[in-house]
Design an enzyme around this catalytic site. Sequence first.
Site, mmCIF file in Angstrom:
data_model
loop_
_atom_site.group_PDB
_atom_site.id
_atom_site.type_symbol
_atom_site.label_atom_id
_atom_site.label_comp_id
_atom_site.label_asym_id
_atom_site.label_seq_id
_atom_site.Cartn_x
_atom_site.Cartn_y
_atom_site.Cartn_z
ATOM 1 N N ASN A 118 52.412 40.975 21.382
ATOM 2 C CA ASN A 118 52.159 39.600 20.959
ATOM 3 C C ASN A 118 52.835 39.404 19.610
ATOM 4 O OD1 ASN A 118 51.102 37.147 20.077
ATOM 5 N ND2 ASN A 118 49.060 37.539 20.879
ATOM 6 N N ARG A 120 53.743 37.876 25.049
ATOM 7 C CA ARG A 120 53.260 36.519 24.808
ATOM 8 C C ARG A 120 54.398 35.689 24.222
ATOM 9 N NH1 ARG A 120 50.871 33.961 19.553
ATOM 10 N NH2 ARG A 120 50.493 31.867 20.325
ATOM 11 N N HIS A 127 48.122 27.579 23.130
ATOM 12 C CA HIS A 127 46.942 28.454 23.263
ATOM 13 C C HIS A 127 46.461 28.540 24.715
ATOM 14 C CE1 HIS A 127 46.015 27.415 18.798
ATOM 15 N NE2 HIS A 127 46.613 28.600 18.861
ATOM 16 N N GLY A 154 45.426 28.355 13.583
ATOM 17 C CA GLY A 154 45.882 27.261 14.423
ATOM 18 C C GLY A 154 44.735 26.915 15.348
ATOM 19 N N ARG A 173 48.363 23.159 8.659
ATOM 20 C CA ARG A 173 48.996 22.094 9.432
ATOM 21 C C ARG A 173 48.151 20.835 9.366
ATOM 22 N NH1 ARG A 173 49.552 25.648 14.863
ATOM 23 N NH2 ARG A 173 50.447 27.503 13.900
ATOM 24 N N ASP A 208 42.267 28.963 4.138
ATOM 25 C CA ASP A 208 41.348 29.887 4.790
ATOM 26 C C ASP A 208 39.914 29.433 4.564
ATOM 27 O OD1 ASP A 208 39.654 32.166 5.373
ATOM 28 O OD2 ASP A 208 41.465 33.397 5.338
ATOM 29 N N VAL A 236 37.738 31.473 13.649
ATOM 30 C CA VAL A 236 36.676 30.628 13.106
ATOM 31 C C VAL A 236 35.584 30.427 14.143
ATOM 32 C CG1 VAL A 236 36.115 28.338 12.216
ATOM 33 C CG2 VAL A 236 38.245 29.447 11.533
ATOM 34 N N GLY A 237 35.972 30.109 15.349
ATOM 35 C CA GLY A 237 35.001 29.818 16.402
ATOM 36 C C GLY A 237 34.074 30.964 16.698
ATOM 37 N N GLU A 272 43.748 37.511 24.438
ATOM 38 C CA GLU A 272 45.003 37.076 25.045
ATOM 39 C C GLU A 272 45.755 38.245 25.680
ATOM 40 O OE1 GLU A 272 46.233 33.294 22.247
ATOM 41 O OE2 GLU A 272 46.428 35.302 21.410
#
Length: 419
Positions: free
Chosen positions: A7, A102, A191, A223, A252, A294, A343-344, A396
């Site tokens: 990746n 990836r 994603h 992201g 972003r 961050d 984060v999630g 992933e």
Amino acid sequence: MKILVLNAGSSSLKYKLFDSEGMVHGAWGRREPDLEVLSEGKVENIGQENAHLINKNHLGQVFRTVAAPEYMDALNLVFKVLTDEPGAPLKSLDEVDAVGHRVAHAGDAFNCSQRIDGHVVDVIDQYAHLAPLHNPYALGVIKRCQELFPKALEVAAFDTAFHQTMPRRNYIYPIPYRYYEKYNIRRYGFHGISHKYVSRHAADFLGEDLRCLKMITCHLGAGASIAALDHGYSMDTSMGYTPLDGVMMNTRSGSVDPAIITAIMELEGLAPQQMDEILNRESGMLGISGVSGDLRDLKEVIREGSSQCELAYDIFLTSIRRVIGGYAFELAGIDAIVITAGVGENDSYARRLILRGLEPFGIEVDESRNDAPDNVERLISTDRSTVKVLVIPTDEEAEIARDVSFIANGVDISDPWAY
């Protein structure tokens, strides 16, 4: 069968080596590869003085500073730890039977992972300008692996592939149609590998057939993107032509009024590339806070009373909440919300604020479940919540290895839920 998954990012290279012993029976009649992780890790800060390697095998995990001035140096380090380090799972690179890569962007060329050939390489190169932080590096790794593994199966897995089921109404932009016809300017979404992985695992966790669920999946990391899934298929997603669109992110901007961009360019005398740099690297939480992109850093400064950092955090959470709400209406109701990525998976406070006060809509978070420190697949909604909310750690590399194994076994993966 030994499958190496790579990746490649702009300054990092993740890897995971799997042993696949064939197929087993999964949920709802699915066939699933029997995958065992032999080693995994990553090289970070490639090109910087503080580059480091993290490697994990059956002996445990090691962390050390390394010299990786160039990307191929990092790749060589990966090969070395897989063959020469204590606990290395391979005696020789010749033991690698397949390599999965990836790739961030392939436009609308493919709707599933592909065996790499000249055409696939050309497509990756064609869309490199839309994913300059990913495609060129992935392409370099692919070409090097083709040299080192001439007999191995090489497969490319694309972040854009999963979203090719979106209806035209959701991927055509409201600009002159000729730009779609001439330049293929449209929403692609990203994603996809992660959205596909967590949606399937969430359904399995709930004991439900994914093809019977309406689901919103939230990949929230540096992201961030959100996807609306109906019966397992992507119907809409927040990222667009590039990964810049959608919710506010670390650096972003996410979605902004397009007139702002032309106004700033005119006021500041900026070239398109300079404006692109501002939107991608100087905006988002970094741009608002002036401190960091961050969330971990922002939360520390917020505790010291920084209202500007608090504003950045609030805008980030609100942008996510806004998209979730819009997708719930677009799908005409939802059965589950799935949250994943850095984060999630790790920020219980962010999850609480995103979903606060939504009890009238059937979304009720259980505080003790939400605050549980274990980073495992789990339900964080209450038992009476009509919409199930889950935290599913993404993988992933495992999703890519799954596709590689299917392709090696001659399975048609063009329909993700037909096998």
